[in-house]
Design a protein around this motif. Sequence first.
Motif, PDB file in Angstrom:
ATOM      1  N   THR A  33       0.840  -1.187   0.000  1.00  0.00           N
ATOM      2  CA  THR A  33       0.000   0.000   0.000  1.00  0.00           C
ATOM      3  C   THR A  33       0.880   1.244   0.000  1.00  0.00           C
ATOM      4  O   THR A  33       1.811   1.365   0.792  1.00  0.00           O
ATOM      5  CB  THR A  33      -0.909   0.006   1.234  1.00  0.00           C
ATOM      6  N   ALA A  46       0.569   7.960   2.138  1.00  0.00           N
ATOM      7  CA  ALA A  46       0.048   9.258   1.714  1.00  0.00           C
ATOM      8  C   ALA A  46       1.158  10.209   1.315  1.00  0.00           C
ATOM      9  O   ALA A  46       0.947  11.129   0.540  1.00  0.00           O
ATOM     10  CB  ALA A  46      -0.791   9.867   2.837  1.00  0.00           C
ATOM     11  N   SER A  92       4.034   9.408  -0.334  1.00  0.00           N
ATOM     12  CA  SER A  92       4.930   8.837  -1.332  1.00  0.00           C
ATOM     13  C   SER A  92       5.357   9.890  -2.344  1.00  0.00           C
ATOM     14  O   SER A  92       4.610  10.814  -2.672  1.00  0.00           O
ATOM     15  CB  SER A  92       4.244   7.679  -2.056  1.00  0.00           C
ATOM     16  N   ALA A 108      -4.949   0.806  -8.036  1.00  0.00           N
ATOM     17  CA  ALA A 108      -4.274   2.007  -7.551  1.00  0.00           C
ATOM     18  C   ALA A 108      -5.207   2.856  -6.691  1.00  0.00           C
ATOM     19  O   ALA A 108      -4.807   3.378  -5.645  1.00  0.00           O
ATOM     20  CB  ALA A 108      -3.746   2.817  -8.729  1.00  0.00           C
ATOM     21  N   LEU A 109      -6.447   2.984  -7.132  1.00  0.00           N
ATOM     22  CA  LEU A 109      -7.427   3.719  -6.331  1.00  0.00           C
ATOM     23  C   LEU A 109      -7.632   3.051  -4.975  1.00  0.00           C
ATOM     24  O   LEU A 109      -7.694   3.719  -3.933  1.00  0.00           O
ATOM     25  CB  LEU A 109      -8.755   3.818  -7.076  1.00  0.00           C
ATOM     26  N   ASP A 148      -5.538   1.233  -3.292  1.00  0.00           N
ATOM     27  CA  ASP A 148      -4.374   1.520  -2.453  1.00  0.00           C
ATOM     28  C   ASP A 148      -4.405   2.951  -1.924  1.00  0.00           C
ATOM     29  O   ASP A 148      -4.075   3.209  -0.754  1.00  0.00           O
ATOM     30  CB  ASP A 148      -3.092   1.296  -3.250  1.00  0.00           C
ATOM     31  N   ALA A 149      -4.767   3.889  -2.784  1.00  0.00           N
ATOM     32  CA  ALA A 149      -4.797   5.292  -2.370  1.00  0.00           C
ATOM     33  C   ALA A 149      -5.850   5.516  -1.288  1.00  0.00           C
ATOM     34  O   ALA A 149      -5.609   6.246  -0.312  1.00  0.00           O
ATOM     35  CB  ALA A 149      -5.071   6.188  -3.577  1.00  0.00           C
ATOM     36  N   ARG A 207      -5.177   6.661   2.644  1.00  0.00           N
ATOM     37  CA  ARG A 207      -5.783   7.863   3.201  1.00  0.00           C
ATOM     38  C   ARG A 207      -6.734   7.571   4.351  1.00  0.00           C
ATOM     39  O   ARG A 207      -6.877   8.383   5.271  1.00  0.00           O
ATOM     40  CB  ARG A 207      -6.534   8.621   2.096  1.00  0.00           C
ATOM     41  N   PHE A 209      -4.760  14.038  -2.966  1.00  0.00           N
ATOM     42  CA  PHE A 209      -5.162  12.681  -3.352  1.00  0.00           C
ATOM     43  C   PHE A 209      -4.378  12.228  -4.582  1.00  0.00           C
ATOM     44  O   PHE A 209      -3.950  11.070  -4.661  1.00  0.00           O
ATOM     45  CB  PHE A 209      -6.662  12.623  -3.626  1.00  0.00           C
ATOM     46  N   THR A 223      -1.100  10.768  -3.789  1.00  0.00           N
ATOM     47  CA  THR A 223      -1.130   9.392  -3.309  1.00  0.00           C
ATOM     48  C   THR A 223      -1.454   8.419  -4.437  1.00  0.00           C
ATOM     49  O   THR A 223      -0.886   7.330  -4.519  1.00  0.00           O
ATOM     50  CB  THR A 223      -2.179   9.244  -2.193  1.00  0.00           C
ATOM     51  N   LEU A 224      -2.372   8.823  -5.314  1.00  0.00           N
ATOM     52  CA  LEU A 224      -2.812   7.940  -6.395  1.00  0.00           C
ATOM     53  C   LEU A 224      -1.735   7.719  -7.449  1.00  0.00           C
ATOM     54  O   LEU A 224      -1.554   6.582  -7.934  1.00  0.00           O
ATOM     55  CB  LEU A 224      -4.066   8.535  -7.046  1.00  0.00           C
ATOM     56  N   ALA A 269       0.829   5.095  -6.617  1.00  0.00           N
ATOM     57  CA  ALA A 269       0.158   3.788  -6.561  1.00  0.00           C
ATOM     58  C   ALA A 269      -0.053   3.245  -7.960  1.00  0.00           C
ATOM     59  O   ALA A 269       0.204   2.060  -8.234  1.00  0.00           O
ATOM     60  CB  ALA A 269      -1.173   3.917  -5.823  1.00  0.00           C
TER      61      ALA A 269
END
Length: 255
Positions: free
Chosen positions: A7, A10, A12, A94-95, A97-98, A102, A177, A180-181, A184
Motif C-alpha cells: 500500500t 500518503a 509517497s 491504484a485507487l 491503495d490510495a 488515506r 489525493f 497518493t494515487l 500507486a
Amino acid sequence: MSTDPATVGAGSAWPDGYDRVLLEETDSTMAEARRRAPDLAGPAWILARHQTAGHGRRGRAWQHPPGNFAATLVLPHAGDPAQAALRSFTTALALHDAFVARCGTRGQFALKWPNDVLLNGGKVAGILLESLPGGALSIGIGVNLSQAPTAELVEPGATPPVCLAQECDTLVPPQAFLGTLAPAFARWEDQFTTYGFGPIRTAWLQRAARMGETVTARLPNTELTGRFLGIDDAGHMILQTSAGPRDIAAADVFF
C-alpha cells in the motif's frame, strides 16, 4: 517473481517519468487529454479543480462539486486495444491503495466490475477509458472526496454514491489525493508491464465486490442474471447463468 505492491503511503514521492498538469477549470479532463495527447512524450496526469462538462460512461453526466477529484491520466503508448482495456484493473487497484492509505481501513473498500470502487457498499469512484489516436489511452477518474452526487443523477437500481469525507471522516484535497494515487498507479503499471495481467487479475479478485453472489449484467439489448464467478484472462466477467457460464466483455452491473 511478481509481488503485490505494498500500500502506497500518503506521503509517497511523485513517480519518475510522469508529468502533471494542474488546471483551475476546464470543460473536462478527458477533453483536455485529447487536446494535449499529441504533444506528450510520456505519461501525464491532468487534474482540474472544476469541470464544466464532465461525463462518465456512455456520455452520462458526471457531477463535479467543489472538493471532488477529477483527473485523467494519458498513456501515450498503451499497447493494443486489448492491453489498453486492462488498465481499468490497474487503475482500480491504484485507487484501492490510495483510499486505504488515506483512510487506513482496507475492509471498507471493494472493486466493482468493470470500473468502479465501492466504499461501505456505495460508489466512491469511477473509471473511464478512452482510446486516442496513435495508440494513446486516456484514463478518466472521478472520486467523491468531499460530496456525493445528487440522487437524480443516479440510474434506478444503480449503486448509490457515497463520499470519502462522510464515510471515513477524512477530507482529502484533490491535489493531495493525486499525490497518493499517482505513485500507486505507477507501481501497478510496473507490475503489469513486467509480469502481465496474471498478478493484476489475482490482486483484483482479492478485492472484488460480490464474488460468488447473484448479480445482473445489463447489456445493450438484454439482461443476464447469474452468479459472479470472477474475471478471465481478458478481464471479461464470468457469469454463471441458468443457461451455463457466460463471458461478458462489457456491461453495467447491478446488485
